[in-house]
Motif scaffolding. Structure first.
Motif, PDB file in Angstrom:
ATOM      1  N   PRO A 101       0.790  -1.238   0.000  1.00  0.00           N
ATOM      2  CA  PRO A 101       0.000   0.000   0.000  1.00  0.00           C
ATOM      3  C   PRO A 101       0.821   1.285   0.000  1.00  0.00           C
ATOM      4  CG  PRO A 101       0.035  -0.944   2.193  1.00  0.00           C
ATOM      5  CD  PRO A 101       0.729  -1.927   1.298  1.00  0.00           C
ATOM      6  N   ASP A 102       2.126   1.194   0.197  1.00  0.00           N
ATOM      7  CA  ASP A 102       2.994   2.375   0.220  1.00  0.00           C
ATOM      8  C   ASP A 102       4.213   2.081  -0.645  1.00  0.00           C
ATOM      9  OD1 ASP A 102       4.832   4.444   0.840  1.00  0.00           O
ATOM     10  OD2 ASP A 102       3.974   4.688   2.845  1.00  0.00           O
ATOM     11  N   SER A 103       4.486   2.921  -1.610  1.00  0.00           N
ATOM     12  CA  SER A 103       5.583   2.681  -2.555  1.00  0.00           C
ATOM     13  C   SER A 103       6.945   2.739  -1.889  1.00  0.00           C
ATOM     14  CB  SER A 103       5.528   3.698  -3.698  1.00  0.00           C
ATOM     15  OG  SER A 103       5.663   5.021  -3.211  1.00  0.00           O
ATOM     16  N   HIS A 104       7.004   3.255  -0.650  1.00  0.00           N
ATOM     17  CA  HIS A 104       8.269   3.300   0.070  1.00  0.00           C
ATOM     18  C   HIS A 104       8.565   1.984   0.791  1.00  0.00           C
ATOM     19  CE1 HIS A 104       7.463   7.704  -0.313  1.00  0.00           C
ATOM     20  NE2 HIS A 104       8.753   7.714  -0.536  1.00  0.00           N
ATOM     21  N   PHE A 105       7.579   1.093   0.853  1.00  0.00           N
ATOM     22  CA  PHE A 105       7.799  -0.206   1.479  1.00  0.00           C
ATOM     23  C   PHE A 105       8.676  -1.063   0.568  1.00  0.00           C
ATOM     24  CE2 PHE A 105       3.498  -0.221   3.944  1.00  0.00           C
ATOM     25  CZ  PHE A 105       3.967   0.821   4.729  1.00  0.00           C
ATOM     26  N   ASN A 106       9.678  -1.701   1.151  1.00  0.00           N
ATOM     27  CA  ASN A 106      10.512  -2.592   0.346  1.00  0.00           C
ATOM     28  C   ASN A 106      10.084  -4.043   0.578  1.00  0.00           C
ATOM     29  OD1 ASN A 106      11.482  -3.129   2.889  1.00  0.00           O
ATOM     30  ND2 ASN A 106      13.517  -2.266   2.546  1.00  0.00           N
ATOM     31  N   LEU A 107      10.850  -4.962   0.026  1.00  0.00           N
ATOM     32  CA  LEU A 107      10.502  -6.382   0.130  1.00  0.00           C
ATOM     33  C   LEU A 107      11.122  -6.968   1.401  1.00  0.00           C
ATOM     34  CD1 LEU A 107      10.890  -7.469  -3.590  1.00  0.00           C
ATOM     35  CD2 LEU A 107       8.813  -6.824  -2.367  1.00  0.00           C
ATOM     36  N   LYS A 108      10.661  -6.461   2.518  1.00  0.00           N
ATOM     37  CA  LYS A 108      11.177  -6.897   3.818  1.00  0.00           C
ATOM     38  C   LYS A 108      10.280  -7.982   4.381  1.00  0.00           C
ATOM     39  CE  LYS A 108      13.022  -3.789   6.494  1.00  0.00           C
ATOM     40  NZ  LYS A 108      13.228  -2.671   7.459  1.00  0.00           N
ATOM     41  N   THR A 109      10.890  -9.073   4.823  1.00  0.00           N
ATOM     42  CA  THR A 109      10.122 -10.174   5.397  1.00  0.00           C
ATOM     43  C   THR A 109       9.591  -9.807   6.776  1.00  0.00           C
ATOM     44  OG1 THR A 109      12.041 -11.186   6.462  1.00  0.00           O
ATOM     45  CG2 THR A 109      11.583 -11.843   4.175  1.00  0.00           C
ATOM     46  N   SER A 110       8.610 -10.580   7.235  1.00  0.00           N
ATOM     47  CA  SER A 110       8.089 -10.350   8.590  1.00  0.00           C
ATOM     48  C   SER A 110       9.176 -10.593   9.631  1.00  0.00           C
ATOM     49  CB  SER A 110       6.879 -11.248   8.853  1.00  0.00           C
ATOM     50  OG  SER A 110       7.191 -12.608   8.623  1.00  0.00           O
ATOM     51  N   LEU A 111      10.111 -11.491   9.339  1.00  0.00           N
ATOM     52  CA  LEU A 111      11.235 -11.726  10.244  1.00  0.00           C
ATOM     53  C   LEU A 111      12.122 -10.491  10.318  1.00  0.00           C
ATOM     54  CD1 LEU A 111      12.833 -13.757  12.015  1.00  0.00           C
ATOM     55  CD2 LEU A 111      14.069 -14.425   9.939  1.00  0.00           C
ATOM     56  N   ALA A 112      12.444  -9.922   9.160  1.00  0.00           N
ATOM     57  CA  ALA A 112      13.300  -8.738   9.124  1.00  0.00           C
ATOM     58  C   ALA A 112      12.645  -7.543   9.808  1.00  0.00           C
ATOM     59  CB  ALA A 112      13.652  -8.389   7.682  1.00  0.00           C
ATOM     60  N   ARG A 113      11.303  -7.485   9.778  1.00  0.00           N
ATOM     61  CA  ARG A 113      10.601  -6.362  10.407  1.00  0.00           C
ATOM     62  C   ARG A 113      10.691  -6.395  11.923  1.00  0.00           C
ATOM     63  NH1 ARG A 113       6.784  -7.237   6.166  1.00  0.00           N
ATOM     64  NH2 ARG A 113       5.324  -8.323   7.564  1.00  0.00           N
ATOM     65  N   LEU A 114      11.156  -7.527  12.493  1.00  0.00           N
ATOM     66  CA  LEU A 114      11.381  -7.570  13.945  1.00  0.00           C
ATOM     67  C   LEU A 114      12.490  -6.610  14.344  1.00  0.00           C
ATOM     68  CD1 LEU A 114      11.265 -11.396  14.789  1.00  0.00           C
ATOM     69  CD2 LEU A 114       9.552  -9.672  15.355  1.00  0.00           C
ATOM     70  N   GLY A 115      13.450  -6.388  13.415  1.00  0.00           N
ATOM     71  CA  GLY A 115      14.570  -5.511  13.713  1.00  0.00           C
ATOM     72  C   GLY A 115      15.627  -6.193  14.570  1.00  0.00           C
ATOM     73  N   GLY A 116      16.621  -5.431  14.948  1.00  0.00           N
ATOM     74  CA  GLY A 116      17.699  -5.979  15.773  1.00  0.00           C
ATOM     75  C   GLY A 116      18.426  -7.109  15.073  1.00  0.00           C
ATOM     76  N   GLU A 117      18.887  -8.080  15.847  1.00  0.00           N
ATOM     77  CA  GLU A 117      19.587  -9.245  15.288  1.00  0.00           C
ATOM     78  C   GLU A 117      18.570 -10.308  14.879  1.00  0.00           C
ATOM     79  OE1 GLU A 117      22.822  -9.302  14.768  1.00  0.00           O
ATOM     80  OE2 GLU A 117      23.000  -7.275  15.593  1.00  0.00           O
ATOM     81  N   TYR A 118      17.666  -9.904  13.974  1.00  0.00           N
ATOM     82  CA  TYR A 118      16.529 -10.769  13.654  1.00  0.00           C
ATOM     83  C   TYR A 118      16.932 -12.117  13.065  1.00  0.00           C
ATOM     84  CZ  TYR A 118      17.150  -9.201   8.809  1.00  0.00           C
ATOM     85  OH  TYR A 118      17.665  -8.942   7.563  1.00  0.00           O
ATOM     86  N   ALA A 119      18.010 -12.156  12.276  1.00  0.00           N
ATOM     87  CA  ALA A 119      18.409 -13.417  11.631  1.00  0.00           C
ATOM     88  C   ALA A 119      18.746 -14.483  12.673  1.00  0.00           C
ATOM     89  CB  ALA A 119      19.587 -13.185  10.694  1.00  0.00           C
ATOM     90  N   SER A 120      19.324 -14.062  13.789  1.00  0.00           N
ATOM     91  CA  SER A 120      19.695 -15.021  14.833  1.00  0.00           C
ATOM     92  C   SER A 120      18.484 -15.504  15.627  1.00  0.00           C
ATOM     93  CB  SER A 120      20.721 -14.389  15.788  1.00  0.00           C
ATOM     94  OG  SER A 120      20.150 -13.287  16.482  1.00  0.00           O
ATOM     95  N   LEU A 121      17.356 -14.796  15.482  1.00  0.00           N
ATOM     96  CA  LEU A 121      16.144 -15.183  16.209  1.00  0.00           C
ATOM     97  C   LEU A 121      15.339 -16.247  15.474  1.00  0.00           C
ATOM     98  CD1 LEU A 121      14.867 -11.657  17.335  1.00  0.00           C
ATOM     99  CD2 LEU A 121      16.178 -13.315  18.676  1.00  0.00           C
ATOM    100  N   GLU A 122      15.611 -16.424  14.186  1.00  0.00           N
ATOM    101  CA  GLU A 122      14.812 -17.343  13.379  1.00  0.00           C
ATOM    102  C   GLU A 122      14.781 -18.742  13.976  1.00  0.00           C
ATOM    103  OE1 GLU A 122      14.444 -18.310   8.670  1.00  0.00           O
ATOM    104  OE2 GLU A 122      16.423 -18.594   9.561  1.00  0.00           O
ATOM    105  N   ARG A 123      15.940 -19.249  14.355  1.00  0.00           N
ATOM    106  CA  ARG A 123      16.032 -20.612  14.890  1.00  0.00           C
ATOM    107  C   ARG A 123      15.162 -20.765  16.154  1.00  0.00           C
ATOM    108  NH1 ARG A 123      19.949 -24.298  13.950  1.00  0.00           N
ATOM    109  NH2 ARG A 123      21.203 -22.682  12.934  1.00  0.00           N
TER     110      ARG A 123
END
Length: 261
Positions: free
Chosen positions: A38-60
């Motif tokens: 709905p907003d052209s400024h939104f990129n292709l960010k996953t719901s995991l990435a939208r958590l912010g911080g060290e989100y990749a390490s939280l996936e597991r």
């Protein structure tokens, strides 16, 4: 990156259905998938990435606990691709991104949030045939042997059993599209599929550029949004259809009867 701006309802359809003709079979079979925002400024960010911080390490941890506490609701011994789909479907932050084969479904998601009616929307258009070129050789060969361009859960499971093995398939970052199992009417009606990256820490925007996959951004100007929204409603592309059940019905009624802001 190729960015186009829709000038009208008909022009929007021309842009989204462009390059759909397949001379090999003399049919209209688009090689593109779509994602509306709905907003052209939104990129292709996953719901995991939208958590912010060290989100990749939280996936597991997220997936481990989803599997641990959700065992009464699904088969925890099944392929990870199946219950990763289940997790995404139920709202758990994951590295998956939702896409659709339908330009009209993408239009819906670009216009459904009327709180952002004053913002330009965007529809991402990615050539999923072209995306096969950047796959690791074993995956590319598997698809070629199957005569397909998109994975199923079964095909993925034959190649990789978990996300660690997935990341180790190739030294370079890559992504793929796969079709989820038909868990319910929502996935079926949305003509849905997912993208998944080999690394949770890299965004799809970056991968599209890095892998030279063909894609476009079609901008839906705010001034055009309400016309598109009303015509989609008339065409029955609504929450009532895309989210079967009382929740989708309620969402549709709330939006449909809201005054234009």
């Amino acid at each position: 990156m190729h960015t186009m701006i829709a000038q009208s309802w008909s022009h929007l359809q021309e842009l989204l259905f462009d390059d759909s003709w397949s001379p090999a079979i003399s049919r209209y079979r688009s090689p593109f998938v779509f994602r509306g925002l709905p907003d052209s400024h939104f990129n292709l960010k996953t719901s995991l990435a939208r958590l912010g911080g060290e989100y990749a390490s939280l996936e597991r941890h997220l997936l481990r606990n989803f599997r641990k506490y959700g065992h009464d609701s699904f088969d925890t011994t099944g392929p990870i691709w199946h219950w990763l789909t289940m997790a995404q479907h139920q709202g758990l932050p994951t590295r998956l991104l939702d896409w659709t084969y339908s330009p009209f479904v993408a239009m819906h998601f670009a216009t459904a949030d009327i709180r952002l009616g004053d913002k330009d929307g965007v529809i991402w258009k990615v050539n999923y045939h072209d995306s096969c070129k950047q796959l690791p050789e074993p995956m590319r060969e598997k698809l070629e042997n199957e005569g397909g361009n998109v994975f199923t859960v079964e095909l993925l499971t034959e190649l990789v059993r978990d996300l660690d093995a997935f990341a180790q398939l190739d030294q370079s970052d890559f992504f793929l599209f796969f079709e989820p199992p038909s868990l319910d009417g929502r996935i079926i009606n949305q003509h849905a599929l997912f993208s998944v990256a080999s690394s949770a820490s890299i965004l799809m925007d970056e991968l599209l550029n890095k892998t030279n996959t063909q894609f476009q951004r079609v901008i839906l100007p705010a001034a055009l949004k309400w016309e598109v929204r009303d015509k989609l409603d008339q065409a029955n592309i609504t929450e009532r259809v895309l989210f079967p059940g009382l929740e989708g019905l309620s969402q549709w009624l709330k939006r449909h009867y809201s005054p234009r802001g």
